[in-house]
Scaffold this motif. Structure first.
Motif, PDB file in Angstrom:
ATOM      1  N   ASP A  69       0.426   7.950  -3.443  1.00 11.94           N
ATOM      2  CA  ASP A  69      -0.896   8.529  -3.609  1.00 11.94           C
ATOM      3  C   ASP A  69      -1.555   8.545  -2.226  1.00 11.94           C
ATOM      4  O   ASP A  69      -1.823   7.487  -1.646  1.00 11.94           O
ATOM      5  N   ARG A  71      -4.386   8.955  -1.256  1.00 14.33           N
ATOM      6  CA  ARG A  71      -5.678   8.271  -1.173  1.00 14.33           C
ATOM      7  C   ARG A  71      -5.515   6.814  -0.764  1.00 14.33           C
ATOM      8  O   ARG A  71      -6.434   6.218  -0.182  1.00 14.33           O
ATOM      9  N   ASP A  74      -6.100   5.554   2.898  1.00 14.23           N
ATOM     10  CA  ASP A  74      -7.451   5.284   3.390  1.00 14.23           C
ATOM     11  C   ASP A  74      -8.107   4.110   2.649  1.00 14.23           C
ATOM     12  O   ASP A  74      -9.299   3.855   2.836  1.00 14.23           O
ATOM     13  N   ASP A  75      -7.334   3.425   1.835  1.00 13.03           N
ATOM     14  CA  ASP A  75      -7.879   2.303   1.073  1.00 13.03           C
ATOM     15  C   ASP A  75      -8.214   1.140   2.018  1.00 13.03           C
ATOM     16  O   ASP A  75      -7.409   0.786   2.877  1.00 13.03           O
TER      17      ASP A  75
END
Length: 217
Positions: A69, A71, A74-75
């Motif tokens: 994923d 996303r 950038d966690d």
């Protein structure tokens, strides 16, 4: 008039050696895209954690690697100490490395070239890179750097604990069967133990230029 060959720069080295900082600086200097391949493994480790799986579960880790994923890259938890451990463990599974291989090699095949940093760039991902660097530093120096980095993020982890984590990661990275951390025979060695960032980057650029001259690139 022929087009210039792509400039691929491989930057390998152990944790907290400075390879990421140097790779980013090289990318800026040469106007090339940069990939921190370690983030792919960190994202895989984070996916395994969030799913509640054991990082030593090779099948679960491979499934995570096949469907990263974006996303997660950038966690905020991606760079945590706990997630570093998960990333190091999942990266030891051959199936995980195989799943992420094409993503990294496709990035390296860009027409103008690219800069990639990791642990097997010069040996596996881009063995024909125009320039290869192996960045290292004394373990105690690397531990102090990582400790300062973590403290800046609010971590209360002790220097002794960070030193132990560094040693454990080095052992896993160098001892795994799939693409272990090893200096490529044609990689220039850059020890950053006694160098500040500016000096390390200058030394790296000099080594890249020497490699390009030797290879006619």
């Amino acid at each position: 008039m022929t087009n210039a060959p792509p400039l691929v720069i491989a930057v390998d080295g152990p944790a907290a050696s400075g390879k990421g900082t140097i790779a980013k600086a090289l990318a800026r200097h040469y106007g090339l895209p940069h990939m921190d391949t370690g983030k792919l493994y960190r994202a895989c480790g984070l996916a395994v954690r969030l799913a509640g799986h054991d990082p030593y579960d090779a099948e679960a880790a491979a499934r995570a690697a096949k469907s990263i994923d974006q996303r997660l890259l950038d966690d905020p938890d991606l760079m945590s100490s706990l997630n570093s451990d998960y990333a190091s463990i999942v990266s030891s599974h051959p199936a995980v490395r195989a799943a992420l291989l094409e993503t990294q090699q496709a990035f390296a095949r860009q027409p103008g070239g690219a800069v990639l940093d990791g642990r097997d760039i010069g040996t596996v991902i881009a063995p024909d890179a125009a320039a290869k660097l192996f960045v290292t530093a004394a373990p105690e120096v690397r531990a102090a750097r990582r400790h300062a980095e973590l403290a800046g993020r609010g971590s209360d982890q002790t220097l002794a604990d960070v030193m132990a984590d560094i040693a454990a990661r080095d052992a896993r990275d160098s001892g795994r069967s799939a693409a272990p951390l090893v200096r490529a025979p044609d990689a220039a060695l850059l020890d950053t133990s006694n160098l500040d960032i500016a000096a390390a980057v200058a030394a790296a650029i000099d080594l890249v230029e020497k490699s390009r001259a030797q290879r006619g690139r």
